[in-house]
Design a protein around this motif. Structure first.
Motif: not given
Length: 189
Positions: A34-38, A40-52, A62-63, A75-77
């Motif tokens: 997760a990015p650290t400068r945006l 104080p707390y962050a969580h991130a994940f990625a998604g990939t879609v493949s076809r054939a 990113v949260l 807000g705070t989130l």
């Protein structure tokens, strides 16, 4: 004094509710740094879609959490996303495409009952033409969606479900339970 390793309850609960949602089988999920400068707390994940065997869409969600809040967030989130998908070159010039891409996000949030405020973003369509020794198709096109919003819900499951729907839409996947029909190479009347 060393920083505390204890996460704020609001952030820990938000991460837990994001992780509780299963992606559809066509979407492969992986955790990201997760990015650290945006915030104080962050969580991130990625998604990939493949076809054939070809990757047709990717994205990340990113949260961010700032216990003090940020004025622009209201807000705070904050949820931040970036998605990119290949397009048929004929679609890249469609002047309605950016509005349609944005509606995929807002419609998905509404459909999944994900309340939000302070939403903003961009939809970009690009066309690239290759020359010389560059391998690949002579012309390719892409759609990019960048957006962020402040969730109004304590449970972010609806926001995660909406993000999965957005990623599926950008990849051109049919809705769950619908099977895309392929035309035979040669068909008569």
């Amino acid at each position: 004094m060393a920083p505390s390793s204890v996460l704020p309850e609001t952030f820990a609960r938000a991460v837990s509710t994001l992780r509780s949602v299963a992606a559809r089988p066509e979407i492969v999920i992986e955790d990201l740094a997760a990015p650290t400068r945006l915030a104080p707390y962050a969580h991130a994940f990625a998604g990939t879609v493949s076809r054939a065997g070809d990757e047709v869409a990717t994205g990340r969600l990113v949260l961010l959490h700032d216990p003090a809040g940020q004025d622009a967030w209201d807000g705070t989130l904050r949820l931040v996303t970036y998605l990119t998908a290949e397009l048929e070159p004929e679609l890249a010039g469609d002047p309605l495409l950016p509005a349609v891409g944005w509606s995929w996000l807002t419609d998905a949030l509404t459909t999944h009952g994900a309340g939000y405020t302070a939403i903003g973003g961009t939809v970009t369509q690009t066309t690239s033409t290759r020359f010389g020794d560059l391998a690949g198709p002579p012309t390719s096109a892409d759609l990019e969606i960048r957006a962020s919003w402040t969730p109004l819900d304590r449970d972010l499951g609806g926001h995660c479900s909406a993000w999965f729907t957005l990623l599926a839409s950008t990849a051109g996947l049919p809705p769950p339970g619908v099977t895309a029909l392929a035309w035979p190479a040669a068909h008569g009347t």
